[in-house]
Design an enzyme around this catalytic site. Sequence first.
Site, mmCIF file in Angstrom:
data_model
loop_
_atom_site.group_PDB
_atom_site.id
_atom_site.type_symbol
_atom_site.label_atom_id
_atom_site.label_comp_id
_atom_site.label_asym_id
_atom_site.label_seq_id
_atom_site.Cartn_x
_atom_site.Cartn_y
_atom_site.Cartn_z
ATOM 1 N N LEU A 165 -37.741 -27.357 46.793
ATOM 2 C CA LEU A 165 -38.758 -27.947 47.458
ATOM 3 C C LEU A 165 -39.501 -28.996 46.800
ATOM 4 O O LEU A 165 -39.927 -30.099 46.944
ATOM 5 C CB LEU A 165 -39.448 -27.103 48.527
ATOM 6 C CG LEU A 165 -40.397 -27.813 49.420
ATOM 7 C CD1 LEU A 165 -39.675 -28.783 50.549
ATOM 8 C CD2 LEU A 165 -41.354 -26.716 50.407
ATOM 9 N N GLN A 211 -37.933 -31.717 45.576
ATOM 10 C CA GLN A 211 -37.441 -32.827 46.385
ATOM 11 C C GLN A 211 -38.690 -33.676 46.810
ATOM 12 O O GLN A 211 -38.372 -34.929 47.001
ATOM 13 C CB GLN A 211 -36.846 -31.970 47.839
ATOM 14 C CG GLN A 211 -35.822 -30.954 47.461
ATOM 15 C CD GLN A 211 -35.435 -30.225 48.935
ATOM 16 O OE1 GLN A 211 -35.845 -30.745 49.922
ATOM 17 N NE2 GLN A 211 -34.986 -29.186 48.714
ATOM 18 N N CYS A 212 -39.736 -33.107 46.934
ATOM 19 C CA CYS A 212 -40.807 -33.830 47.039
ATOM 20 C C CYS A 212 -41.460 -34.446 45.611
ATOM 21 O O CYS A 212 -41.306 -34.056 44.478
ATOM 22 C CB CYS A 212 -41.958 -33.195 47.648
ATOM 23 S SG CYS A 212 -41.653 -32.477 49.155
ATOM 24 N N THR A 213 -42.225 -35.626 45.840
ATOM 25 C CA THR A 213 -42.560 -36.280 44.697
ATOM 26 C C THR A 213 -44.203 -35.557 44.417
ATOM 27 O O THR A 213 -45.046 -35.922 44.919
ATOM 28 C CB THR A 213 -43.089 -37.761 44.976
ATOM 29 O OG1 THR A 213 -41.746 -38.501 45.302
ATOM 30 C CG2 THR A 213 -43.426 -38.345 43.634
ATOM 31 N N VAL A 214 -43.877 -34.618 43.750
ATOM 32 C CA VAL A 214 -45.227 -33.749 43.344
ATOM 33 C C VAL A 214 -45.892 -34.298 41.931
ATOM 34 O O VAL A 214 -45.336 -34.251 40.768
ATOM 35 C CB VAL A 214 -44.888 -32.238 43.132
ATOM 36 C CG1 VAL A 214 -45.924 -31.477 42.613
ATOM 37 C CG2 VAL A 214 -44.194 -31.681 44.217
#
Length: 710
Positions: free
Chosen positions: A568, A571-574
């Site tokens: 996760l 998958q996200c632009t952290v």
Amino acid sequence: MSGDEKGPVLQFATFQSSVDEGFWHGLSSLKLNKLKTDETPISIMGFYTPCSNPHVSSHLTLLAESLPTEPSDGLPTATTHGNRNKCSVPGTLYNTNTLEGYQSLDKKGLLQAEGKKIWEDIRSGKAEEDSSVLLRFLVVSFADLKKFHFYYSIAFPAVVLDPPATLVDLRPASEWFTLEEAESVSACCNEWRMSSLTADVPFFLVCISSNSNATIRPLKDFKACQHEDQKILFAFYDPYHGPNNPGWPLRNYLAFISARWNINKVQFLCYRENRGFADLGLSLVGEALIQPSQAWQDEEHVPKVIGWELNKERKVSRRVDLSTSMDPTRMVVSAADLNLKLMRWRALPSLNLNMLSSTKCLLLGAGTLGCQVARMLMAWGVRKITLVDNGKVAMSNPLRQSLYTHDDSLKGGTKKALAAAESLRKIFPAVEGEGIVMSIPMPGHPVPSKDEKNVLDDCKRLHDLVESHDAVFLLTDTRESRWLPTLLCANANKLTITAALGFDSFLVMRHGSGPLSASYESKAESVSSLSARVEEMSLPQSDSKPRLGCYFCNDVVAPVDSTANRTLDQQCTVTRPGLAPIASALAVELFVGILHHPLGISAEAEFGNSLDSGSSEQPLGILPHQIRGALSQFSQMILVGHSSNSCTACCPTVVSEYRKRGLDFVLQAINHPTYLEDLTGLTELMKSANSFDLDWDNATDDDDDDCVEI
């Protein structure tokens, strides 16, 4: 009228002004674009006509065309000579930079200076040739361009007669003339007003012969008229409507008559109209006695001057508030451009706002970077922005992506591209914002045969978008999604900016010009030697300056699917929240720098400490190739990377193949991961690298004579 033993003093109805809204808009534009901080007085033009209504006086009118197009132009060129509805009157405008400056102006001194001009025109005889100089006026102003408040005062300088003129007679012209004289005078005045040569000449002579025949002559013919045994009336276009007083223009007219021709008894005609024709019932004829001032004999003497127009509160200064009357869109455009135009005053005179506003920008990705870049572009004056994205606004987005609100994330989420474009228009109604919902085809993401048509349609649509825009920003969140746009931009030789984020690091770079552009002709030979290949990838060619590289030029593998099998957080632009605004700002600043550089996208990479770059200093500073930053260390590096002849996106081989095969080439690159590596020679390069063995010398030297044992 007040009286004394010599008879009543001749009193004059004051002149009144009317300032059109267009004048203030014109002054705003002139101030921002031309005058800037210059407080030098400029010549302007006012307009008036004879009174044409028995109940309303005419005003001196200031219009947009009253202002010059250039401060140094002198009187405005837009004046229309011979226009019976616009008698031109010269004026002077003093516009200050601050309200305090306006309030501290020496208004008495300025008025006296304008009066001196009138007096010099009287003494020199200029007023005989151009009688409008007797009506000179003065405007002092301050334009508050933030609030659209305009402070101003207007004066109609008039020479004070000392002693004052006395009135002998004043009555309607129809009672003064005989019927024959009235008929002839009316006909002559109508003819004078109809002629394009004399319609806007405000002062003239009416000569009446003994047989009641009237003629009109210009002021310069006065001496000739004196010898013709006829009555002479000194006529002028009277803006005042009342029956008991002549209008303000008669003041300087009498001073001119007395000082120039030494006449003590003057018969005058206050010419007025009705529906465009002479109205002798409304017009006045009067007789005045003038006693020349002894001081006028001194050529150095300048008479006292009066003439400031008073408002309803009997004050000189006035204020007009246009903030409520202006069109909201027009107001926001003016306000948005204010900061940019102020830059041109001192800090950046060469800033080309027209170029910025007309540049069409394509933003691929409407996420954290896309939102920030769009807003930065608007702040720089870019007005044509297209956003491309296929995602929807999630509930986590509005906090980091500045163009979205919570409402955009409800009901499954609005498409980002559409919501972003709508948000741009709400922020700035004049922006031409468009949202395009589409996916970008990517290498490493094979396309099933049933979806090939849709994917090819997306490829063609993206191709058309790149071709129709001037600059492209690559702001997507995966590496492979940047490949096709990079190829299309290299093919079309477009200005291309990439911005990419890590957790606490970023990359901002500009792509070099296309490999098949006129500036560069690169060779695409197959090279088997590893050392030769590396040299070709990184070192300049001896016969020409190397192109700057693109986002993929440092890669030794083709882009692949980076989205599969990710957790996760992957998958996200952290990223750290402050990273996107920094990278976005640098991306837009780099874009603006390229636009203003003489060589554009072909400009060489520059460094802050470069002394041998060979390029002259640019107003916006250096123009780097790559900017890499690390927020963890609050550091930033400027790097340069030259183009590679093995690049999977911009090398001559790939671009040439795309031009030959078109969308078939793109589809093959998408469906076959190794195709690009085989085409560019990267496969061969990796094989050469794997087979490159080094012989290490493991033998020890038995001769220890030169060694020291410890």
